[in-house]
Each structure stands twice: as structure tokens, then as C-alpha cells.
Design a protein around this motif. Structure first.
Motif, PDB file in Angstrom:
ATOM      1  N   ILE A 248      76.737   3.803  -5.041  1.00  0.00           N
ATOM      2  CA  ILE A 248      75.706   3.003  -4.383  1.00  0.00           C
ATOM      3  C   ILE A 248      75.049   2.026  -5.349  1.00  0.00           C
ATOM      4  CG2 ILE A 248      73.509   3.119  -3.163  1.00  0.00           C
ATOM      5  CD1 ILE A 248      75.802   4.098  -1.502  1.00  0.00           C
ATOM      6  N   SER A 249      74.838   2.449  -6.595  1.00  0.00           N
ATOM      7  CA  SER A 249      74.153   1.587  -7.561  1.00  0.00           C
ATOM      8  C   SER A 249      74.931   0.312  -7.857  1.00  0.00           C
ATOM      9  CB  SER A 249      73.911   2.355  -8.863  1.00  0.00           C
ATOM     10  OG  SER A 249      75.146   2.735  -9.462  1.00  0.00           O
ATOM     11  N   GLU A 250      76.241   0.323  -7.617  1.00  0.00           N
ATOM     12  CA  GLU A 250      77.064  -0.845  -7.902  1.00  0.00           C
ATOM     13  C   GLU A 250      77.232  -1.766  -6.693  1.00  0.00           C
ATOM     14  OE1 GLU A 250      80.740   0.210  -9.678  1.00  0.00           O
ATOM     15  OE2 GLU A 250      79.840   1.546 -11.156  1.00  0.00           O
ATOM     16  N   VAL A 251      76.711  -1.346  -5.535  1.00  0.00           N
ATOM     17  CA  VAL A 251      76.845  -2.185  -4.348  1.00  0.00           C
ATOM     18  C   VAL A 251      76.085  -3.489  -4.522  1.00  0.00           C
ATOM     19  CG1 VAL A 251      76.289  -2.356  -1.888  1.00  0.00           C
ATOM     20  CG2 VAL A 251      77.281  -0.251  -2.800  1.00  0.00           C
ATOM     21  N   ARG A 252      74.912  -3.426  -5.149  1.00  0.00           N
ATOM     22  CA  ARG A 252      74.123  -4.644  -5.328  1.00  0.00           C
ATOM     23  C   ARG A 252      74.890  -5.667  -6.161  1.00  0.00           C
ATOM     24  NH1 ARG A 252      69.080  -5.744  -4.241  1.00  0.00           N
ATOM     25  NH2 ARG A 252      68.641  -3.529  -3.857  1.00  0.00           N
ATOM     26  N   SER A 253      75.502  -5.213  -7.258  1.00  0.00           N
ATOM     27  CA  SER A 253      76.278  -6.147  -8.082  1.00  0.00           C
ATOM     28  C   SER A 253      77.503  -6.644  -7.332  1.00  0.00           C
ATOM     29  CB  SER A 253      76.696  -5.466  -9.384  1.00  0.00           C
ATOM     30  OG  SER A 253      77.509  -4.331  -9.123  1.00  0.00           O
ATOM     31  N   LEU A 254      78.032  -5.811  -6.432  1.00  0.00           N
ATOM     32  CA  LEU A 254      79.177  -6.222  -5.623  1.00  0.00           C
ATOM     33  C   LEU A 254      78.782  -7.361  -4.684  1.00  0.00           C
ATOM     34  CD1 LEU A 254      82.145  -5.211  -5.261  1.00  0.00           C
ATOM     35  CD2 LEU A 254      81.317  -3.869  -3.336  1.00  0.00           C
ATOM     36  N   VAL A 255      77.619  -7.227  -4.048  1.00  0.00           N
ATOM     37  CA  VAL A 255      77.132  -8.270  -3.140  1.00  0.00           C
ATOM     38  C   VAL A 255      76.776  -9.539  -3.904  1.00  0.00           C
ATOM     39  CG1 VAL A 255      75.329  -8.864  -1.487  1.00  0.00           C
ATOM     40  CG2 VAL A 255      76.338  -6.575  -1.460  1.00  0.00           C
ATOM     41  N   GLY A 273      65.778   3.706   2.337  1.00  0.00           N
ATOM     42  CA  GLY A 273      65.840   5.118   1.998  1.00  0.00           C
ATOM     43  C   GLY A 273      66.284   5.340   0.565  1.00  0.00           C
ATOM     44  N   ALA A 274      66.193   6.591   0.130  1.00  0.00           N
ATOM     45  CA  ALA A 274      66.574   6.982  -1.230  1.00  0.00           C
ATOM     46  C   ALA A 274      67.999   7.522  -1.224  1.00  0.00           C
ATOM     47  CB  ALA A 274      65.610   8.050  -1.755  1.00  0.00           C
ATOM     48  N   PHE A 275      68.782   7.088  -2.201  1.00  0.00           N
ATOM     49  CA  PHE A 275      70.188   7.469  -2.253  1.00  0.00           C
ATOM     50  C   PHE A 275      70.483   8.405  -3.421  1.00  0.00           C
ATOM     51  CE2 PHE A 275      70.126   3.758   0.372  1.00  0.00           C
ATOM     52  CZ  PHE A 275      71.158   3.948   1.280  1.00  0.00           C
ATOM     53  N   ASP A 276      69.455   9.055  -3.943  1.00  0.00           N
ATOM     54  CA  ASP A 276      69.659  10.022  -5.024  1.00  0.00           C
ATOM     55  C   ASP A 276      70.185  11.337  -4.463  1.00  0.00           C
ATOM     56  OD1 ASP A 276      68.608   8.136  -6.741  1.00  0.00           O
ATOM     57  OD2 ASP A 276      66.552   8.927  -6.551  1.00  0.00           O
ATOM     58  N   GLY A 277      71.007  12.016  -5.244  1.00  0.00           N
ATOM     59  CA  GLY A 277      71.468  13.343  -4.869  1.00  0.00           C
ATOM     60  C   GLY A 277      72.573  13.389  -3.839  1.00  0.00           C
ATOM     61  N   LEU A 278      73.209  12.251  -3.553  1.00  0.00           N
ATOM     62  CA  LEU A 278      74.308  12.246  -2.581  1.00  0.00           C
ATOM     63  C   LEU A 278      75.586  12.767  -3.223  1.00  0.00           C
ATOM     64  CD1 LEU A 278      73.814   8.792  -0.828  1.00  0.00           C
ATOM     65  CD2 LEU A 278      73.460  11.047   0.185  1.00  0.00           C
ATOM     66  N   PRO A 279      76.449  13.436  -2.450  1.00  0.00           N
ATOM     67  CA  PRO A 279      77.751  13.846  -2.989  1.00  0.00           C
ATOM     68  C   PRO A 279      78.546  12.641  -3.455  1.00  0.00           C
ATOM     69  CG  PRO A 279      77.316  14.936  -0.877  1.00  0.00           C
ATOM     70  CD  PRO A 279      76.255  13.884  -1.071  1.00  0.00           C
ATOM     71  N   VAL A 280      79.313  12.821  -4.510  1.00  0.00           N
ATOM     72  CA  VAL A 280      80.035  11.698  -5.088  1.00  0.00           C
ATOM     73  C   VAL A 280      81.049  11.121  -4.107  1.00  0.00           C
ATOM     74  CG1 VAL A 280      81.796  13.180  -6.123  1.00  0.00           C
ATOM     75  CG2 VAL A 280      81.346  10.945  -7.115  1.00  0.00           C
ATOM     76  N   VAL A 307      76.482 -13.317   5.119  1.00  0.00           N
ATOM     77  CA  VAL A 307      76.945 -11.939   5.222  1.00  0.00           C
ATOM     78  C   VAL A 307      75.750 -11.024   4.993  1.00  0.00           C
ATOM     79  CG1 VAL A 307      78.502 -10.174   4.327  1.00  0.00           C
ATOM     80  CG2 VAL A 307      79.239 -12.561   4.383  1.00  0.00           C
ATOM     81  N   HIS A 308      75.602 -10.044   5.850  1.00  0.00           N
ATOM     82  CA  HIS A 308      74.481  -9.114   5.745  1.00  0.00           C
ATOM     83  C   HIS A 308      75.041  -7.709   5.501  1.00  0.00           C
ATOM     84  CE1 HIS A 308      70.766  -7.051   7.702  1.00  0.00           C
ATOM     85  NE2 HIS A 308      70.737  -6.990   6.387  1.00  0.00           N
ATOM     86  N   VAL A 309      74.675  -7.121   4.354  1.00  0.00           N
ATOM     87  CA  VAL A 309      75.080  -5.757   4.010  1.00  0.00           C
ATOM     88  C   VAL A 309      73.847  -4.865   4.112  1.00  0.00           C
ATOM     89  CG1 VAL A 309      76.084  -4.253   2.262  1.00  0.00           C
ATOM     90  CG2 VAL A 309      76.877  -6.621   2.474  1.00  0.00           C
ATOM     91  N   ARG A 310      73.966  -3.790   4.869  1.00  0.00           N
ATOM     92  CA  ARG A 310      72.815  -2.911   5.116  1.00  0.00           C
ATOM     93  C   ARG A 310      73.210  -1.459   4.829  1.00  0.00           C
ATOM     94  NH1 ARG A 310      70.777  -0.843  10.247  1.00  0.00           N
ATOM     95  NH2 ARG A 310      68.553  -0.352  10.074  1.00  0.00           N
ATOM     96  N   LEU A 311      72.428  -0.815   3.975  1.00  0.00           N
ATOM     97  CA  LEU A 311      72.628   0.595   3.646  1.00  0.00           C
ATOM     98  C   LEU A 311      71.401   1.376   4.095  1.00  0.00           C
ATOM     99  CD1 LEU A 311      74.017   0.312  -0.007  1.00  0.00           C
ATOM    100  CD2 LEU A 311      75.320   0.509   2.106  1.00  0.00           C
ATOM    101  N   VAL A 312      71.625   2.403   4.910  1.00  0.00           N
ATOM    102  CA  VAL A 312      70.514   3.191   5.442  1.00  0.00           C
ATOM    103  C   VAL A 312      70.775   4.660   5.155  1.00  0.00           C
ATOM    104  CG1 VAL A 312      69.199   3.814   7.487  1.00  0.00           C
ATOM    105  CG2 VAL A 312      70.122   1.492   7.263  1.00  0.00           C
ATOM    106  N   ARG A 313      69.819   5.322   4.499  1.00  0.00           N
ATOM    107  CA  ARG A 313      69.909   6.761   4.246  1.00  0.00           C
ATOM    108  C   ARG A 313      69.009   7.476   5.247  1.00  0.00           C
ATOM    109  NH1 ARG A 313      70.201  10.829   0.175  1.00  0.00           N
ATOM    110  NH2 ARG A 313      70.100  12.760   1.384  1.00  0.00           N
TER     111      ARG A 313
END
Length: 378
Positions: A248-255, A273-280, A307-313
Motif C-alpha cells: 500500500i505504501s508504494e501505491v502513492r508513488s505508483l500513481v 482509513g488506516a492500512f497498518d497491520g494488513l496481511p502481506v 484517473v481516480h484511484v481510491r483505497l478504502v479500509r
């Protein structure tokens, strides 16, 4: 099916088949052939092939009877009928298509071909009967070729789908390697730290051991899940090249990189939302969804400007949505290639779901839902 029944009725009314003599034998063979066609959807591949070969053998036996005595008292037209060759043609199409054992399929097909072609000249080889036999030969060969071609196309599709699954498992293996290396390195560092402070500050050893225990348990849990996804891999001898582990941390650089490459396209990322602690396996799959969707936008979205990229936890999982305002030039969806098909395979391995389709504004949208608690090997 209705056409076969009408052909059978026409043969009977025209006295091409009947209740006595050689016409009775022809009637029985025609009835059996039509019946096999009717029940063919419920027959297994092996059963259909064997039954078709038996029907062809029975038809050839009738042709032999017509050629050696039984048909000499009849006109040459006595060998003709419509329902039986039509049914045999259908079986000639199905046998190469559905047959599993190649030797059974290719043994039954020549029998069916011969039973269709030889019947018109069984009673008497007149000019008309030879022409009809040639017509049947051309038609039978075309049907046989169509069935064989159809089979080869299906085999190729299965092969490509299997190659796609193996590719996805190879990518999981790469992710598993990097994941294990990361967590084992952390565990080793924590263990070395605990050894260093064991004599001077023994009270700090217990928290360090608890951290090591949590890290090891987390690594084992994710390893079970990912190994479960790889349990039926190809087992090939070639070692795959290792790739960086995207999360997830690399998605921003990808966009951001996507916008930098195409200055005319504005890409925006919204994270909720917070994306800490997710399974790899969830984080790497989310990264792969964004990467594949942006690749498809670049390739297929003609005239795209945004292009709109949306991540929701959420409590249940992670939702990844990528939408654009471009016009599709083909190959943008699941049914037209193996890019998004491979992505669907990847998402399904973590018990997720994905859907893609046009939006109301004329663009395209890809939406994937990834559960936090995925299935795996318990």
C-alpha cells in the motif's frame, strides 16, 4: 433435435425406412443414432465416443448387408435416408471435440466418416449415388475439420489459462520470498538485541521476546496462507527472478509516476482509513490491482485526461477502485485478454472479488474487494 425428429418421420413416410426387411435394420440404426444425439449432453466424454463408434459400426453393417444381397431387390434409392446421416454428422462433430483419449476419438471418427460416405453407394454405384457419396464426403470432412479445430482452440485456451495461473503463483512465490526475508531479518535483529541486554537489563528481555513471538506468529500465519495458494504450482526447475514486494505504501508513488509519464493525464489518489497491520497477501494484491489497472488505462483508454484511484479500509477488508474518463479502444475488460483475467485470478487467490465495466460518464472502472481474513491452510 426437432429437425432430426422431422427427418426421421420423413424417412418413414417416404418408405426409406420401414417395419420389415432391410428397411427395419435401417430404421433401428436411425432410431439409435437419433437417440444418442438426444442424450449426448448427458453422456460422458468416454461414453459418447464409445457409443458413437458402436453406432457407426452398426451403420456400416447395414451398408454391407445392402451391398451383399439384402439390397439387390431394391432400387438404388433404398440406401438413402436423411435422419441417420444427419445424426452421424452431429456425432462426427462431437467426438473430436469432447473425446478425452486421443486413440479412442481418432478411431471412432474414421468409422463415423466411412458410415456416412459409403451408405449412398452401398446398394448400387450409380452416377447419382456416387455424386451423393462425394457430397457426403466433402460435408463429413468439413464437419470433422470443424470439430478438430474447435478442440484445438479449446485446448489452447486451457493451456493459456493454466500458464496464467502458474504466472500468478510465481508472483506469489516472489512475494513470499521477500516477505519471509523481511520478517526473518526483523526477528534476528530483535533476538540479537535481546541477547545484548540480557545480562545488563534482564527486565527488558521479556518485552523483546514477546515482540519476537508476535513477529514469528504473524510470519507463520501469512506463510500458511500464501503457501496454501501455491500448493498446486507447477513445480518447475527454473528459479524465478526475484521482484520487489509492492504494498500500500508504494501505491502513492505508483500513481505519481503514472502522472509523470503522461503529463496530459491527471491521476489522483484518495486513501480512507488506516492500512497498518494488513496481511502481506492483501497489501501486495491491492498494489497489483492498481498497477494492472493503470497499465490498462495507458494502453486502452483513448483520450483519457483523468484517473481516480481510491483505497478504502473498512472493518471487513480493503476496497480498491480505479476509474478513468477515457474511451475504450478494445481489450479494456476481462473478456478480451489475459491482463485483467490474470488480475482476477490473483484476487481470487486471496478470496477477493473484482469487477470491471464502463461507467455512466463513458469511462471505465475497476473495483476489487479484498477481505482482511483470507482463506488459507490452517
Amino acid at each position: 433435435m426437432v429437425a432430426l425428429a422431422r427427418a426421421l418421420l420423413f424417412d418413414y413416410e417416404a418408405s426409406l425406412i420401414g417395419p420389415s426387411g432391410i428397411e427395419l435394420a435401417k430404421l433401428l440404426v436411425a432410431l439409435i443414432a437419433v437417440t444418442v444425439v438426444f442424450v449426448s449432453p448427458w453422456l460422458g466424454a468416454q461414453a459418447l465416443t464409445v457409443v458413437a463408434a458402436l453406432v457407426a459400426t452398426a451403420s456400416l453393417a447395414v451398408s454391407v448387408a445392402l451391398a451383399f444381397g439384402a439390397g439387390h431387390s431394391h432400387a438404388p434409392e433404398a440406401a438413402y435416408c436423411f435422419a441417420e446421416p444427419a445424426a452421424l454428422l452431429w456425432l462426427l462433430l462431437m467426438v473430436p471435440l469432447r473425446g478425452r483419449s486421443w486413440w479412442v476419438s481418432w478411431a471412432a471418427a474414421p468409422l463415423l466418416w466411412a458410415s456416412i460416405v459409403l451408405r449412398p453407394i452401398a446398394s448400387d454405384a450409380t452416377e447419382i449415388s456416387v455424386i451423393i457419396a462425394l457430397f457426403f464426403a466433402v460435408g463429413s470432412t468439413a464437419v470433422l475439420g470443424a470439430g478438430a479445430t474447435w478442440r484445438l482452440v479449446r485446448v489452447d485456451r486451457r493451456r493459456r489459462a493454466e500458464a496464467l495461473r502458474l504466472q500468478q503463483r510465481t508472483e506469489f512465490a516472489r512475494d513470499l520470498h521477500d516477505f519471509v526475508a523481511h520478517h526473518v531479518t526483523g526477528i534476528v535483529v530483535q533476538a540479537q538485541g535481546a541477547l545484548a541486554i540480557a545480562e545488563k537489563q534482564p527486565l527488558l528481555v521479556r518485552p523483546s521476546l514477546e515482540q519476537i513471538e508476535r513477529a514469528g506468529a504473524e510470519a507463520l500465519t501469512s506463510m500458511r496462507r500464501m503457501v496454501g495458494m501455491l500448493r498446486d504450482g507447477n513445480g518447475g526447475e527454473e528459479e524465478p527472478a526475484l521482484a520487489p514486494l509492492g504494498d500500500i505504501s508504494e501505491v502513492r508513488s505508483l500513481v505519481e509516476g503514472f502522472s509523470a509519464v503522461g503529463a496530459s493525464v491527471r491521476a489522483r489518489l484518495d486513501v480512507e482509513g488506516a492500512f497498518d497491520g494488513l496481511p502481506v497477501e492483501v497489501t501486495t494484491t491491492a498494489h497489483r490491482v492498481v498497477m494492472e489497472a493503470l497499465t490498462n488505462v495507458r494502453r486502452h483508454a483513448h483520450g483519457c485526461t483523468a484517473v481516480h484511484v481510491r483505497l478504502v479500509r473498512s472493518v471487513s477488508g480493503v476496497t480498491v477502485e480505479i476509474s478513468d474518463n477515457g474511451r475504450s479502444r478494445g481489450g479494456h475488460g476481462f473478456g478480451s485478454g489475459f491482463g485483467l483475467k490474470g488480475l482476477a485470478e490473483r484476487v481470487s487467490l486471496v478470496d477477493g472479488s473484482i469487477e470491471a465495466g464502463p461507467t455512466a460518464g463513458g469511462g471505465w472502472s475497476v473495483r476489487a474487494t479484498l477481505p482482511v481474513h483470507v482463506g488459507g491452510v490452517g
